[in-house]
Design a protein around this motif. Structure first.
Motif, short mmCIF file in Angstrom:
data_model
loop_
_atom_site.label_atom_id
_atom_site.label_comp_id
_atom_site.label_asym_id
_atom_site.label_seq_id
_atom_site.Cartn_x
_atom_site.Cartn_y
_atom_site.Cartn_z
N GLN A 1 3.44 5.09 -9.23
CA GLN A 1 3.24 6.47 -9.67
C GLN A 1 2.04 6.60 -10.61
OE1 GLN A 1 4.92 9.09 -8.16
NE2 GLN A 1 5.45 7.27 -6.95
N SER A 2 1.86 5.57 -11.45
CA SER A 2 0.72 5.62 -12.38
C SER A 2 -0.60 5.35 -11.69
CB SER A 2 0.92 4.59 -13.50
OG SER A 2 0.95 3.28 -12.97
N SER A 3 -0.56 4.96 -10.41
CA SER A 3 -1.79 4.66 -9.68
C SER A 3 -2.38 5.89 -9.01
CB SER A 3 -1.51 3.60 -8.60
OG SER A 3 -1.01 2.42 -9.17
N LYS A 4 -1.66 6.99 -9.07
CA LYS A 4 -2.16 8.18 -8.39
C LYS A 4 -3.38 8.74 -9.12
CE LYS A 4 1.99 9.30 -5.83
NZ LYS A 4 2.97 10.32 -5.41
N PHE A 5 -4.04 9.62 -8.50
CA PHE A 5 -5.38 10.06 -8.88
C PHE A 5 -5.49 10.38 -10.37
CE2 PHE A 5 -9.48 11.12 -8.36
CZ PHE A 5 -9.83 12.44 -8.24
N HIS A 6 -6.41 9.70 -11.05
CA HIS A 6 -6.56 9.84 -12.50
C HIS A 6 -7.19 11.16 -12.91
CE1 HIS A 6 -5.73 5.77 -14.44
NE2 HIS A 6 -5.26 5.70 -13.22
N TYR A 7 -7.54 11.98 -11.95
CA TYR A 7 -8.04 13.31 -12.29
C TYR A 7 -7.01 14.06 -13.14
CZ TYR A 7 -8.79 18.32 -11.59
OH TYR A 7 -8.93 19.66 -11.77
N ASN B 1 -0.32 -2.56 -8.53
CA ASN B 1 -1.06 -1.35 -8.90
C ASN B 1 -1.92 -1.02 -7.68
OD1 ASN B 1 -3.01 0.53 -9.91
ND2 ASN B 1 -2.57 -0.19 -11.99
N TRP B 2 -1.75 0.16 -7.12
CA TRP B 2 -2.39 0.45 -5.83
C TRP B 2 -3.88 0.23 -5.87
CZ3 TRP B 2 -5.90 3.05 -2.95
CH2 TRP B 2 -5.65 3.18 -1.58
N ARG B 3 -4.51 0.61 -6.97
CA ARG B 3 -5.97 0.49 -6.99
C ARG B 3 -6.43 -0.96 -7.03
NH1 ARG B 3 -8.78 0.35 -12.20
NH2 ARG B 3 -7.34 0.43 -13.96
N TYR B 4 -5.57 -1.89 -7.47
CA TYR B 4 -5.94 -3.30 -7.40
C TYR B 4 -6.06 -3.77 -5.95
CZ TYR B 4 -4.62 -3.55 -12.36
OH TYR B 4 -4.52 -3.35 -13.71
N TYR B 5 -5.40 -3.04 -5.04
CA TYR B 5 -5.43 -3.40 -3.63
C TYR B 5 -6.34 -2.47 -2.83
CZ TYR B 5 -1.39 -6.21 -4.90
OH TYR B 5 -0.56 -7.12 -5.50
N TYR B 6 -7.19 -1.76 -3.54
CA TYR B 6 -8.11 -0.87 -2.82
C TYR B 6 -9.01 -1.66 -1.87
CZ TYR B 6 -11.94 2.37 -1.91
OH TYR B 6 -12.89 3.14 -1.28
N PHE B 7 -9.39 -2.87 -2.25
CA PHE B 7 -10.22 -3.69 -1.37
C PHE B 7 -9.50 -3.97 -0.06
CE2 PHE B 7 -7.57 -6.86 -3.34
CZ PHE B 7 -7.42 -7.85 -2.39
N LEU B 8 -8.17 -4.17 -0.13
CA LEU B 8 -7.38 -4.38 1.09
C LEU B 8 -7.39 -3.12 1.94
CD1 LEU B 8 -5.32 -5.90 2.87
CD2 LEU B 8 -3.53 -5.08 1.31
N LEU C 1 0.81 -1.22 0.00
CA LEU C 1 0.00 0.00 0.00
C LEU C 1 0.85 1.28 0.00
CD1 LEU C 1 -2.87 -0.96 2.49
CD2 LEU C 1 -2.94 -0.92 -0.01
N ASP C 2 2.15 1.14 -0.17
CA ASP C 2 3.03 2.31 -0.19
C ASP C 2 2.95 2.97 -1.56
OD1 ASP C 2 4.88 4.25 0.19
OD2 ASP C 2 6.59 2.91 0.53
N ILE C 3 2.05 3.92 -1.69
CA ILE C 3 1.77 4.52 -2.99
C ILE C 3 2.89 5.43 -3.47
CG2 ILE C 3 0.60 6.61 -2.18
CD1 ILE C 3 -1.51 6.02 -4.42
N ASN C 4 3.83 5.77 -2.61
CA ASN C 4 4.94 6.62 -3.02
C ASN C 4 6.09 5.85 -3.65
OD1 ASN C 4 3.87 9.13 -2.36
ND2 ASN C 4 4.55 9.01 -0.23
N THR C 5 5.95 4.52 -3.78
CA THR C 5 6.99 3.75 -4.46
C THR C 5 6.92 4.03 -5.96
OG1 THR C 5 5.50 1.85 -4.69
CG2 THR C 5 6.94 1.91 -2.74
N PRO C 6 8.05 3.90 -6.67
CA PRO C 6 8.06 4.21 -8.12
C PRO C 6 7.05 3.39 -8.91
CG PRO C 6 10.31 4.02 -7.28
CD PRO C 6 9.40 3.59 -6.17
N GLU C 7 6.80 2.12 -8.51
CA GLU C 7 5.87 1.28 -9.26
C GLU C 7 4.44 1.82 -9.23
OE1 GLU C 7 9.15 -1.37 -7.67
OE2 GLU C 7 7.86 0.22 -6.90
#
Length: 694
Positions: free
Chosen positions: A558-564, A660-667, A550-556
């Motif tokens: 970066q594309s998972s950040k807010f799609h806005y 991909n962070w959003r794949y783990y949103y359920f977690l 869930l560490d969204i600041n990892t380089p992998e």
């Protein structure tokens, strides 16, 4: 005793009401969810020279613009009735491969065997490497087109038509922009030409045809609409000297309401809607009407949590109205908008869900509205049940505040992604299993037909709303057995019903599914990564990656950040390239509450910074507790159920290195419920009402 006539009229009302509701819903769905048939505009005329320019544009409500227009320049003049062609790779890019998937002449694909032999000709088309090329001559009357593959391995192609050469970069990072078509329009020796274009499948107020080069006169002899099995002559047989001509509401005659497959769906949608509405009416009556629903047994607590949650999450939606769409979102909504389109690279059930919502209201805003409502309902329902189980009000208020302050939940609720309903279903099932187990401990568990059918449908939904949800077809029956909620025979029967229903539905729609082999190819690809000699190393890597998943600041990530930020709904060039322009009209982004959006974005930016990230995107302190408390199931049985549900979905993804962070949103969403489950376990231990499952 009630008179016999009263009993008879009551039974008649119980029958007539659902029947009337069914036909009302069906009529609304049929006549409220029409669509425009594929329509082509065909123009014929004569031009004085090869410098003629014909512009076709339409106004869908936002005025004329570059996105909703097509340009035609019929300037390719045949030599002795034929056109000289050369195509190939320039060999000047890092990726030198160029694949020409098709060559079209007058709207029909030609057999590539007639212009090239192996190894240049392959199953996927004409494949050029380095600086390879091919030359040939073809006979054409009005149109020549070349369809090139576009992907990350494509290089720069060149096309030479009658010695006029152009170059085209085919490199494309987005997998949904699969090809690029280059069109060439012919001008015959007598000046005659034919050009054509597909028109959109949405409401067009004005269609305009313009001579874009007044120095080169054009005589328009025919302007026809081809669609819905008919031809409409817009000029009524009267040729004109083209300057500019407009037509109003030209697509009205191409509107349809009936499609056999969609009609079957509409019947099922109507039946589901009637069942849902009548179930709510029965619940309302059983609880004692308005007073009983709101005030009896402390139900005001439920309504308080529901209204507060709706208000907070509604603020997020107001800031980004009507919601945020990524490329995935637009692909699914497009499939939902067309009666005969089904896809499976995004699970089929997600498409059907969007089709149902579109039948209720043809506006993308209904998806985030539904997600906001269901998230709020889940929080309020489970929170109220915890309250009735003796969990302290102060603890519940702190837990509610913790969830409502979650930046990811506020954001994800307004994005059209399948990850949100999947997360809701995972957590709902964890809550439901614990609730059912408590009812069993208190000798209150009873399996009636309607709730059982509802749970079967929700179990089917959990397994099919995301491809990785299939694992729950095994996890749910196992948990039902371990918790002693159903005997083995019934658990196996339920599993068989789920799998059989899913299989039959998939088989019936197989012929209609676009890219139906996606799931099979994915399984083959991931299974190829699994090697027996790497098991120990993979397990070690999985344990390590699970701690940082869930560490969204990892380089992998970066594309998972807010799609806005991606503004995919307004990526007009991409919509043209992907071919999705047919259902997405042009409109300018309107921000109803700009100051609210600014404040929300400031919160969003701050949420990535320490220490806030430990409370928002990466609650690693909760993640560390999850496996520990799951292992201590004798002391934390409710928490162990949540942990099992979450880890069952997480570990396979981590093991396959799908990051991909959003794949783990359920977690993440499930971790927000962890304090509530822990509080329930403590409340049960203090009251000594619960025992751990044996």
């Amino acid at each position: 005793m009630l008179p016999l006539s009263s009993l008879h009229s009551g039974r008649m009302m119980n029958i007539l009401l659902p029947v009337c509701l069914f036909f009302l819903f069906l009529l609304y769905f049929v006549f409220g969810a029409g669509w425009y048939e594929p329509t082509k505009l065909v123009l014929r005329g004569q031009a004085s020279s090869g410098s003629s320019l014909i512009k076709v544009r339409w106004d869908s409500g936002a005025g004329f613009n570059d996105y909703e227009q097509r340009l035609f320049q019929p300037n390719i003049q045949p030599i002795d009735g034929q056109v000289n062609i050369s195509i190939g790779s320039t060999g000047r890019s890092l990726n030198k491969e160029v694949v020409c998937e098709a060559v079209l002449v007058d709207g029909k694909e030609i057999d590539l065997n007639t212009i090239a032999a192996e190894p240049l000709r392959t199953q996927s088309g004409l494949r050029f490497k380095d600086a390879e090329n091919i030359s040939f001559r073809i006979h054409a009357t009005s149109h020549i087109a070349f369809r090139f593959r576009t992907d990350t391995s494509s290089g720069i192609a060149f096309v030479s038509v009658n010695d006029t050469r152009t170059e085209h970069d085919l490199h494309m990072d987005n997998v949904e922009a699969k090809f690029k078509q280059l069109d060439y329009w012919l001008l015959q020796p007598d000046g005659s030409f034919t050009v054509e274009t597909n028109l959109p499948r949405y409401l067009v107020h004005v269609l305009e045809i313009i001579n874009g080069n007044v120095a080169s006169p054009v005589r328009l002899t025919s302007a026809e609409l081809h669609g819905k099995g008919k031809v409409v002559d817009l000029l009524h047989g009267q040729p004109i000297e083209l300057s500019s001509i407009r037509f109003s509401n030209v697509l009205d005659g191409m509107y349809s309401y009936f499609h056999p497959l969609q009609f079957v769906q509409q019947i099922l949608f109507a039946l589901f809607s009637v069942w849902l509405l009548t179930a709510l009416l029965r619940l309302y009556s059983r609880l004692g009407g308005l007073r009983g629903c709101v005030f009896a047994e402390g139900r005001w607590w439920f309504w308080l949590m529901l209204l507060v949650s709706l208000t907070v999450f509604g603020i997020w939606l107001a800031a980004f109205w009507p919601g945020v769409m990524s490329v995935d979102s637009m692909k699914i909504w497009r499939a939902a908008s067309l009666p005969d389109m089904y896809i499976n690279d995004h699970p089929l059930l997600n498409v059907i869900l969007y089709k149902y919502l579109r039948h209720l209201w043809n506006n993308v805003a209904l998806v985030p509205i539904t997600q906001v409502f269901l998230t709020s309902l889940l929080i309020a329902w489970f929170g109220f049940w915890l309250y009735r189980q003796g969990v302290s009000k102060s603890i519940l208020l702190l837990w509610l505040l913790f969830i409502l302050c979650s930046i990811p939940v506020g954001l994800y609720n307004i994005v059209l992604w399948k990850d949100i309903p999947f997360a809701l279903l995972v957590v709902f099932w964890a809550c439901s299993l614990v609730k059912l187990w408590h009812e069993k401990q208190q000798n209150q568990l009873s399996w009636t037909v309607e709730p059982s059918c509802a749970l079967i449908l929700l179990g089917l939904s959990l397994g099919l709303i995301r491809h990785n949800g299939l694992i729950y077809f095994v996890v749910l029956p196992v948990l039902l057995l371990v918790l002693g909620l159903v005997p083995l025979k019934k658990a196996l029967t339920g599993l068989a019903v789920l799998v059989l229903t899913a299989g039959i539905s998939f088989a019936l729609l197989q012929s209609r599914i676009v890219d139906s082999g996606f799931f099979t190819r994915s399984i083959q690809g991931y299974s190829g990564m699994l090697k027996l000699e790497n098991v120990a190393k993979d397990v070690k890597r999985t344990i390590h990656d699970s701690a940082t998943v869930l560490d969204i600041n990892t380089p992998e990530y970066q594309s998972s950040k807010f799609h806005y930020y991606f503004q995919d709904r307004y990526a007009w060039w991409f919509l043209l390239h992907s071919g999705w322009w047919d259902v997405y009209p042009y409109h300018k982004e309107v921000v109803p509450f700009p100051r609210l959006r600014q404040k929300v974005m400031q919160l969003y930016e701050q949420s990535y910074q320490k220490p806030w990230i430990w409370l928002t995107w990466n609650p690693v302190w909760l993640l560390a507790l999850l496996p520990l408390l799951t292992l201590l199931f004798r002391w934390f049985p409710a928490t162990a159920v949540l942990g099992t549900m979450l880890m069952a979905g997480t570990l396979p993804l981590v093991y396959l290195h799908i990051l991909n962070w959003r794949y783990y949103y359920f977690l993440y969403f499930g971790l927000l419920f962890l304090p509530a489950f822990i509080s329930l376990d403590f409340a049960c231990r203090s009251s000594k009402q619960c025992a751990s499952p044996s």
